[in-house]
Design a protein around this motif. Structure first.
Motif, PDB file in Angstrom:
ATOM      1  N   ASP A  38       4.975  -0.091  -5.547  1.00 16.29           N
ATOM      2  CA  ASP A  38       5.108   0.776  -4.452  1.00 16.29           C
ATOM      3  C   ASP A  38       6.158   1.436  -5.197  1.00 16.29           C
ATOM      4  O   ASP A  38       7.206   1.260  -5.007  1.00 16.29           O
ATOM      5  N   SER A  39       5.939   2.908  -5.590  1.00 16.86           N
ATOM      6  CA  SER A  39       7.151   3.737  -6.433  1.00 16.86           C
ATOM      7  C   SER A  39       6.487   5.210  -6.296  1.00 16.86           C
ATOM      8  O   SER A  39       5.516   5.642  -5.756  1.00 16.86           O
ATOM      9  N   LEU A  40       7.791   6.302  -6.273  1.00 17.16           N
ATOM     10  CA  LEU A  40       7.483   7.232  -6.598  1.00 17.16           C
ATOM     11  C   LEU A  40       7.687   7.593  -7.989  1.00 17.16           C
ATOM     12  O   LEU A  40       8.428   8.585  -8.236  1.00 17.16           O
ATOM     13  N   ILE A  41       8.723   6.761  -8.069  1.00 17.78           N
ATOM     14  CA  ILE A  41       8.777   6.848  -9.785  1.00 17.78           C
ATOM     15  C   ILE A  41       8.093   7.757 -11.102  1.00 17.78           C
ATOM     16  O   ILE A  41       8.331   8.672 -11.600  1.00 17.78           O
ATOM     17  N   SER A  42       6.991   7.707 -10.232  1.00 18.83           N
ATOM     18  CA  SER A  42       6.013   8.069 -11.561  1.00 18.83           C
ATOM     19  C   SER A  42       4.481   8.619 -10.539  1.00 18.83           C
ATOM     20  O   SER A  42       4.327   7.380 -10.027  1.00 18.83           O
ATOM     21  N   PRO A  43       3.590   9.114 -11.124  1.00 13.99           N
ATOM     22  CA  PRO A  43       2.489   8.804 -11.240  1.00 13.99           C
ATOM     23  C   PRO A  43       1.478   7.302 -10.213  1.00 13.99           C
ATOM     24  O   PRO A  43       1.488   6.369 -11.961  1.00 13.99           O
ATOM     25  N   ARG A  44       0.459   6.707  -9.700  1.00 14.62           N
ATOM     26  CA  ARG A  44       0.228   5.640  -9.550  1.00 14.62           C
ATOM     27  C   ARG A  44      -1.067   5.554  -8.467  1.00 14.62           C
ATOM     28  O   ARG A  44      -0.711   6.813  -7.599  1.00 14.62           O
ATOM     29  N   ILE A  45      -1.657   4.924  -8.538  1.00 16.83           N
ATOM     30  CA  ILE A  45      -2.585   4.722  -7.245  1.00 16.83           C
ATOM     31  C   ILE A  45      -1.623   3.996  -6.191  1.00 16.83           C
ATOM     32  O   ILE A  45      -0.955   2.888  -6.284  1.00 16.83           O
ATOM     33  N   GLU A  46      -1.977   4.482  -5.206  1.00 16.68           N
ATOM     34  CA  GLU A  46      -0.742   4.216  -3.860  1.00 16.68           C
ATOM     35  C   GLU A  46      -1.149   2.947  -4.025  1.00 16.68           C
ATOM     36  O   GLU A  46      -2.500   2.392  -4.092  1.00 16.68           O
ATOM     37  N   ALA A  47      -0.435   2.098  -3.260  1.00 18.03           N
ATOM     38  CA  ALA A  47      -0.275   0.219  -3.401  1.00 18.03           C
ATOM     39  C   ALA A  47      -1.364  -0.180  -2.411  1.00 18.03           C
ATOM     40  O   ALA A  47      -2.233  -0.517  -2.623  1.00 18.03           O
ATOM     41  N   LEU A  48      -1.412   0.388  -1.042  1.00 16.97           N
ATOM     42  CA  LEU A  48      -2.400   0.327  -0.116  1.00 16.97           C
ATOM     43  C   LEU A  48      -3.441   1.065  -0.501  1.00 16.97           C
ATOM     44  O   LEU A  48      -4.540  -0.079   0.003  1.00 16.97           O
ATOM     45  N   THR A  49      -3.257   1.990  -1.067  1.00 19.14           N
ATOM     46  CA  THR A  49      -4.967   2.391  -1.540  1.00 19.14           C
ATOM     47  C   THR A  49      -6.041   1.544  -2.449  1.00 19.14           C
ATOM     48  O   THR A  49      -6.739   0.980  -1.932  1.00 19.14           O
ATOM     49  N   MET A  50      -4.514   0.890  -3.493  1.00 20.06           N
ATOM     50  CA  MET A  50      -5.107   0.045  -4.210  1.00 20.06           C
ATOM     51  C   MET A  50      -6.016  -1.447  -3.426  1.00 20.06           C
ATOM     52  O   MET A  50      -7.113  -1.929  -3.596  1.00 20.06           O
ATOM     53  N   LEU A  51      -4.970  -1.895  -2.661  1.00 26.79           N
ATOM     54  CA  LEU A  51      -5.557  -2.983  -1.849  1.00 26.79           C
ATOM     55  C   LEU A  51      -6.823  -3.267  -1.217  1.00 26.79           C
ATOM     56  O   LEU A  51      -7.196  -4.200  -1.386  1.00 26.79           O
ATOM     57  N   ALA A  52      -6.602  -1.868  -0.531  1.00 25.85           N
ATOM     58  CA  ALA A  52      -7.681  -1.735   0.550  1.00 25.85           C
ATOM     59  C   ALA A  52      -9.621  -1.893  -0.945  1.00 25.85           C
ATOM     60  O   ALA A  52     -10.057  -2.337  -0.171  1.00 25.85           O
ATOM     61  N   ALA A  53      -9.194  -1.178  -1.885  1.00 24.46           N
ATOM     62  CA  ALA A  53     -10.073  -1.150  -2.946  1.00 24.46           C
ATOM     63  C   ALA A  53     -10.704  -2.138  -3.540  1.00 24.46           C
ATOM     64  O   ALA A  53     -11.682  -3.096  -3.935  1.00 24.46           O
ATOM     65  N   LEU A  54      -9.232  -3.101  -3.875  1.00 21.02           N
ATOM     66  CA  LEU A  54      -9.732  -4.886  -3.971  1.00 21.02           C
ATOM     67  C   LEU A  54     -10.240  -5.790  -3.318  1.00 21.02           C
ATOM     68  O   LEU A  54     -10.955  -6.395  -3.443  1.00 21.02           O
ATOM     69  N   ALA A  55     -10.147  -5.436  -1.352  1.00 18.90           N
ATOM     70  CA  ALA A  55     -10.567  -6.203  -1.259  1.00 18.90           C
ATOM     71  C   ALA A  55     -11.745  -6.722  -0.494  1.00 18.90           C
ATOM     72  O   ALA A  55     -12.207  -8.270  -0.815  1.00 18.90           O
ATOM     73  N   PRO A  56     -12.914  -5.437  -0.687  1.00 19.42           N
ATOM     74  CA  PRO A  56     -14.586  -5.980  -0.412  1.00 19.42           C
ATOM     75  C   PRO A  56     -14.449  -6.344  -2.343  1.00 19.42           C
ATOM     76  O   PRO A  56     -16.056  -6.728  -2.170  1.00 19.42           O
ATOM     77  N   ALA A  57     -13.939  -5.929  -3.047  1.00 21.17           N
ATOM     78  CA  ALA A  57     -14.063  -5.915  -4.192  1.00 21.17           C
ATOM     79  C   ALA A  57     -14.323  -7.971  -5.097  1.00 21.17           C
ATOM     80  O   ALA A  57     -14.471  -8.194  -5.815  1.00 21.17           O
ATOM     81  N   THR A  58     -13.326  -8.781  -3.951  1.00 21.52           N
ATOM     82  CA  THR A  58     -12.449  -9.527  -4.395  1.00 21.52           C
ATOM     83  C   THR A  58     -13.100 -10.876  -3.969  1.00 21.52           C
ATOM     84  O   THR A  58     -13.513 -10.457  -2.459  1.00 21.52           O
ATOM     85  N   GLU A  59     -12.908 -11.708  -3.681  1.00 20.47           N
ATOM     86  CA  GLU A  59     -13.426 -13.186  -2.857  1.00 20.47           C
ATOM     87  C   GLU A  59     -11.816 -14.011  -2.683  1.00 20.47           C
ATOM     88  O   GLU A  59     -12.599 -14.281  -1.737  1.00 20.47           O
ATOM     89  N   THR A  60     -11.615 -14.893  -3.485  1.00 18.40           N
ATOM     90  CA  THR A  60     -10.579 -15.408  -3.189  1.00 18.40           C
ATOM     91  C   THR A  60      -8.437 -15.138  -3.569  1.00 18.40           C
ATOM     92  O   THR A  60      -8.318 -15.436  -2.614  1.00 18.40           O
ATOM     93  N   VAL A  61      -8.978 -14.446  -4.010  1.00 21.38           N
ATOM     94  CA  VAL A  61      -7.302 -14.322  -4.900  1.00 21.38           C
ATOM     95  C   VAL A  61      -6.384 -13.956  -3.614  1.00 21.38           C
ATOM     96  O   VAL A  61      -7.080 -12.898  -2.623  1.00 21.38           O
ATOM     97  N   THR A  62      -4.926 -14.333  -3.599  1.00 18.19           N
ATOM     98  CA  THR A  62      -4.072 -13.606  -2.733  1.00 18.19           C
ATOM     99  C   THR A  62      -4.243 -11.534  -3.231  1.00 18.19           C
ATOM    100  O   THR A  62      -4.541 -11.020  -4.061  1.00 18.19           O
TER     101      THR A  62
END
Length: 324
Positions: free
Chosen positions: A42-66
């Motif tokens: 999570d940073s504003l140093i450089s452009p990136r996919i925002e952290a919580l947006t990324m995790l929300a996208a991963l939530a239904p796409a993964t099954e067991t990983v933290t």
């Protein structure tokens, strides 16, 4: 023993032809390859996919990983809204969220972000601890919160996370004050010291603070954030990591490795170094892959995945030794 990987969400880690939507497939591939966690920074140093947006996208796409943050900077967001966002991700993932938090750093890596967020730099650590306390109170059903800095009354019903009490919250930091605060109130510790001996010493301080607060060592997950590059040619690996350090932080490798854990070399050399951290007490490794495009990131992912069984074996041996 858990071994996770930091997803390359920053544009500095993408090649010209890379599609950021490939990060979802990257995360799924890491899960299939044996990694037990996926982290985002999570940073504003450089452009990136925002952290919580990324995790929300991963939530239904993964099954067991933290799914984790390494580290989330809460001052960038409104605290009550963030509590709802984190609870939502925990729900969508079926209770797989872990939240590492930090307060930012002096200089260009932290202080300017406070100005952008319209939050005062002063008392940033107290604000961080109160924010975490507020989240936990809201997740438990509180309708008010009265801290020294954050004060709210008449809070409407809040989204409850999947797990009672909410997701585990870790602290990223290794100052004496951070070690004491980790021991007193956090569920895990995620620093990146360049020397395993410093890690071992810090972990002792964390556990002492925990004991003084009536907690046990098992209440706190000892984790490590480490940049890794596996290359049969040591000099080639160091050049690649130097490119990574300059692209990501604007500093050469020799400066970065004085403040952060950085490991490069052959697979055996990397395994040996990681084993030193395991012997120092690490039980959850978050690997940042030293590569600057998604194809190279995937290659490094495969190389690190091949070490997972040996790292876990080293952890089993360390746990047995501790038992004696």
């Amino acid at each position: 023993m858990d071994i996770g990987v930091l997803l390359p969400t920053g544009t500095a880690q993408w090649g010209p032809a890379d599609d950021p939507r490939e990060l979802i497939a990257f995360g799924r591939h890491a899960e299939r390859s044996g990694f037990s966690s996926l982290f985002v920074n999570d940073s504003l140093i450089s452009p990136r996919i925002e952290a919580l947006t990324m995790l929300a996208a991963l939530a239904p796409a993964t099954e067991t990983v933290t799914l984790g943050t390494a580290a989330l900077m809460p001052f960038l967001r409104r605290p009550i809204q963030t509590a709802q966002s984190l609870a939502s991700i925990d729900l969508l993932s079926g209770g797989r969220l872990t939240v590492t938090v930090g307060a930012g750093f002096p200089g260009r890596f932290g202080r300017p972000f406070y100005t952008l967020s319209e939050v005062p730099w002063q008392r940033r650590f107290a604000r961080l601890d109160e924010t975490v306390a507020l989240w936990r109170a809201l997740w438990a059903g509180a309708d008010s919160f009265h801290g020294e800095i954050l004060r709210f009354t008449g809070i409407p019903p809040m989204t409850r996370p999947s797990r009672a009490g909410g997701p585990p919250i870790w602290l990223g930091g290794a100052t004496p004050a951070a070690l004491a605060r980790t021991g007193r109130m956090y569920d895990g510790w995620l620093p990146y010291p360049p020397d395993p001996a410093v890690y071992a010493s810090g972990l002792l301080d964390v556990r002492k603070a925990a004991a003084d607060a009536g907690r046990t060592a098992e209440d706190i997950t000892p984790a490590l954030f480490v940049s890794v590059r596996i290359d049969d040619d040591m000099e080639s690996g160091r050049r690649a990591l130097d490119d990574y350090a300059r692209a990501t932080y604007g500093m050469p490798l020799h400066e970065l490795e004085t403040i952060q854990a950085v490991v490069t070399g052959s697979a055996d050399q990397v395994l040996q170094r990681l084993g030193q951290y395991v012997a120092a007490g690490v039980r959850h490794i978050v690997v940042r892959l030293g590569a600057l495009d998604l194809r190279s990131q995937r290659d490094q992912l495969e190389r690190v995945a091949a070490l997972i069984p040996a790292v876990r074996k080293a952890a089993d041996h360390a746990a047995t030794t501790e038992g004696f």
